[in-house]
Design a protein around this motif. Sequence first.
Motif, PDB file in Angstrom:
ATOM      1  N   ARG A   1      11.779   5.416  -2.836  1.00  0.00           N
ATOM      2  CA  ARG A   1      10.612   4.948  -3.581  1.00  0.00           C
ATOM      3  C   ARG A   1       9.662   4.131  -2.715  1.00  0.00           C
ATOM      4  O   ARG A   1       8.437   4.215  -2.877  1.00  0.00           O
ATOM      5  N   PHE A   2      10.232   3.361  -1.794  1.00  0.00           N
ATOM      6  CA  PHE A   2       9.407   2.428  -1.024  1.00  0.00           C
ATOM      7  C   PHE A   2       9.258   2.845   0.434  1.00  0.00           C
ATOM      8  O   PHE A   2       9.043   2.032   1.310  1.00  0.00           O
ATOM      9  N   ARG A   3       9.385   4.147   0.665  1.00  0.00           N
ATOM     10  CA  ARG A   3       8.992   4.780   1.938  1.00  0.00           C
ATOM     11  C   ARG A   3       9.715   4.173   3.135  1.00  0.00           C
ATOM     12  O   ARG A   3       9.113   3.906   4.175  1.00  0.00           O
ATOM     13  N   ALA A   4      11.009   3.958   3.009  1.00  0.00           N
ATOM     14  CA  ALA A   4      11.758   3.315   4.083  1.00  0.00           C
ATOM     15  C   ALA A   4      11.917   4.247   5.279  1.00  0.00           C
ATOM     16  O   ALA A   4      12.307   5.406   5.129  1.00  0.00           O
ATOM     17  N   ARG A   5      11.633   3.721   6.450  1.00  0.00           N
ATOM     18  CA  ARG A   5      11.939   4.421   7.694  1.00  0.00           C
ATOM     19  C   ARG A   5      13.300   3.987   8.223  1.00  0.00           C
ATOM     20  O   ARG A   5      13.859   4.637   9.103  1.00  0.00           O
ATOM     21  N   ALA A   6      13.836   2.909   7.668  1.00  0.00           N
ATOM     22  CA  ALA A   6      15.195   2.467   7.983  1.00  0.00           C
ATOM     23  C   ALA A   6      15.621   1.441   6.952  1.00  0.00           C
ATOM     24  O   ALA A   6      14.790   0.726   6.379  1.00  0.00           O
ATOM     25  N   VAL A   7      16.913   1.369   6.703  1.00  0.00           N
ATOM     26  CA  VAL A   7      17.520   0.327   5.890  1.00  0.00           C
ATOM     27  C   VAL A   7      18.545  -0.390   6.762  1.00  0.00           C
ATOM     28  O   VAL A   7      19.417   0.256   7.362  1.00  0.00           O
ATOM     29  N   VAL A   8      18.429  -1.706   6.848  1.00  0.00           N
ATOM     30  CA  VAL A   8      19.333  -2.525   7.654  1.00  0.00           C
ATOM     31  C   VAL A   8      20.180  -3.368   6.703  1.00  0.00           C
ATOM     32  O   VAL A   8      19.647  -3.997   5.788  1.00  0.00           O
ATOM     33  N   TYR A   9      21.493  -3.389   6.925  1.00  0.00           N
ATOM     34  CA  TYR A   9      22.364  -4.175   6.054  1.00  0.00           C
ATOM     35  C   TYR A   9      23.569  -4.686   6.846  1.00  0.00           C
ATOM     36  O   TYR A   9      23.742  -4.379   8.032  1.00  0.00           O
ATOM     37  N   GLY A  10      24.407  -5.487   6.170  1.00  0.00           N
ATOM     38  CA  GLY A  10      25.618  -6.023   6.770  1.00  0.00           C
ATOM     39  C   GLY A  10      26.732  -6.055   5.745  1.00  0.00           C
ATOM     40  O   GLY A  10      26.958  -5.087   5.029  1.00  0.00           O
ATOM     41  N   HIS A  11      27.461  -7.167   5.671  1.00  0.00           N
ATOM     42  CA  HIS A  11      28.416  -7.501   4.624  1.00  0.00           C
ATOM     43  C   HIS A  11      29.762  -6.797   4.743  1.00  0.00           C
ATOM     44  O   HIS A  11      30.804  -7.438   4.551  1.00  0.00           O
ATOM     45  N   LEU A  12      29.796  -5.506   5.053  1.00  0.00           N
ATOM     46  CA  LEU A  12      31.049  -4.770   5.027  1.00  0.00           C
ATOM     47  C   LEU A  12      31.874  -4.956   6.293  1.00  0.00           C
ATOM     48  O   LEU A  12      33.064  -4.642   6.309  1.00  0.00           O
TER      49      LEU A  12
ATOM     50  N   PRO B   1       0.824  -1.209   0.000  1.00  0.00           N
ATOM     51  CA  PRO B   1       0.000   0.000   0.000  1.00  0.00           C
ATOM     52  C   PRO B   1       0.859   1.260   0.000  1.00  0.00           C
ATOM     53  O   PRO B   1       1.916   1.308   0.646  1.00  0.00           O
ATOM     54  N   ASP B   2       0.404   2.282  -0.708  1.00  0.00           N
ATOM     55  CA  ASP B   2       1.176   3.514  -0.859  1.00  0.00           C
ATOM     56  C   ASP B   2       1.382   4.253   0.453  1.00  0.00           C
ATOM     57  O   ASP B   2       2.270   5.103   0.553  1.00  0.00           O
ATOM     58  N   ASP B   3       0.545   3.965   1.459  1.00  0.00           N
ATOM     59  CA  ASP B   3       0.666   4.681   2.733  1.00  0.00           C
ATOM     60  C   ASP B   3       1.358   3.845   3.803  1.00  0.00           C
ATOM     61  O   ASP B   3       1.346   4.203   4.980  1.00  0.00           O
ATOM     62  N   LEU B   4       1.957   2.716   3.397  1.00  0.00           N
ATOM     63  CA  LEU B   4       2.604   1.839   4.367  1.00  0.00           C
ATOM     64  C   LEU B   4       4.120   2.009   4.294  1.00  0.00           C
ATOM     65  O   LEU B   4       4.749   1.642   3.305  1.00  0.00           O
ATOM     66  N   PRO B   5       4.739   2.569   5.350  1.00  0.00           N
ATOM     67  CA  PRO B   5       6.203   2.671   5.366  1.00  0.00           C
ATOM     68  C   PRO B   5       6.848   1.295   5.472  1.00  0.00           C
ATOM     69  O   PRO B   5       6.180   0.297   5.758  1.00  0.00           O
ATOM     70  N   THR B   6       8.162   1.262   5.265  1.00  0.00           N
ATOM     71  CA  THR B   6       8.879  -0.004   5.280  1.00  0.00           C
ATOM     72  C   THR B   6      10.158   0.101   6.111  1.00  0.00           C
ATOM     73  O   THR B   6      10.676   1.189   6.372  1.00  0.00           O
ATOM     74  N   VAL B   7      10.642  -1.067   6.504  1.00  0.00           N
ATOM     75  CA  VAL B   7      12.039  -1.253   6.918  1.00  0.00           C
ATOM     76  C   VAL B   7      12.613  -2.263   5.943  1.00  0.00           C
ATOM     77  O   VAL B   7      12.094  -3.378   5.828  1.00  0.00           O
ATOM     78  N   LEU B   8      13.634  -1.864   5.204  1.00  0.00           N
ATOM     79  CA  LEU B   8      14.233  -2.716   4.187  1.00  0.00           C
ATOM     80  C   LEU B   8      15.466  -3.405   4.766  1.00  0.00           C
ATOM     81  O   LEU B   8      16.372  -2.744   5.287  1.00  0.00           O
ATOM     82  N   VAL B   9      15.487  -4.742   4.680  1.00  0.00           N
ATOM     83  CA  VAL B   9      16.562  -5.543   5.275  1.00  0.00           C
ATOM     84  C   VAL B   9      17.254  -6.318   4.157  1.00  0.00           C
ATOM     85  O   VAL B   9      16.648  -7.190   3.532  1.00  0.00           O
ATOM     86  N   ASN B  10      18.508  -5.991   3.902  1.00  0.00           N
ATOM     87  CA  ASN B  10      19.256  -6.658   2.845  1.00  0.00           C
ATOM     88  C   ASN B  10      20.674  -6.901   3.338  1.00  0.00           C
ATOM     89  O   ASN B  10      21.212  -6.116   4.122  1.00  0.00           O
TER      90      ASN B  10
END
Length: 300
Positions: A228-239, A187-196
């Motif tokens: 674009r996808f209304r992220a309130r946070a992006v969580v990542y690792g790898h480095l 939904p366009d009004d739903l924020p996200t937390v993106l985990v990659n």
Amino acid sequence: MPRPRSGRLTAVADLHVRHPENRALAEALRPERPDDWLLVAGDIGEYHEDVARTLRLLADRFQTVVWAPGNHELWTPGDDPDTSRGEERYRRLVTLCRELGVHTPEDPYPVWESGDGPVAVAPLFVLYDYTWRPAGARDRDHALEIAREAGIMGTDEALLHPDPHPGRDAWCAERVAYTERRLAELPDDLPTVLVNHFPLIREPVRVLRYPEFALWCGTDATADWARRFRARAVVYGHLHIPRLIHADGVPHIEVSLGYPREWGPRPKPPRLPVEVPLAPVATVTPDTGRPDRRARTARE
């Protein structure tokens, strides 16, 4: 309005439990509050049994566990009894997670009820496509040649098999297209937390000691996903460079543990898991019609 939670949204990555010191830290991971969630941004380990044992332990302790694969989970070590490769190996891990009740990039996104509204927690499986090239590289092959001459070569080239895809970059392109479609369905009004596992923007790799290694760290295709996808946070690792940066007002947080030789010399011991900071939102559409569940999903 959504009922505020007493628990925390927490995260960890790059546990690399094959190392005894790391395994001890993983086994000590516990929620601070009964309804804490844990986001696992990849690289639990290389061996299927190590991944299974660790996810089982975490799923038993945390109210909800969300997993995104790292490159190490997709390796096929020569002495691992599980000889699956590429897509098959990934699908076996997805099956394992589903048996344990752990959310994967193939499942409906669970919804975290934050104090100021619902947030879809989206675990992603997006690889890299060699677009983060060193200065002067003309194309992918030239970039790999520059890295090779500098003595830098990702172990993925030997152990991360892209079967049945013709290459890791082709697998990445497929995953980017699939993931974009899924995120666009929210939904366009739903924020996200993106985990990659890999960072979604290039800024984090600019501090690498060996800049050539950025080839195995991400893709330009995800550069605008947080916006674009209304992220309130992006969580990542790898480095293995745990830190918090902001881009376009969105916190991008690396939650890696890393190898003992990296975290051991630091003045303070690792504090895991890390609480995920959420960017504020001006308005969020109320969500009052869904049943109260342990982890609601964005497709309900």
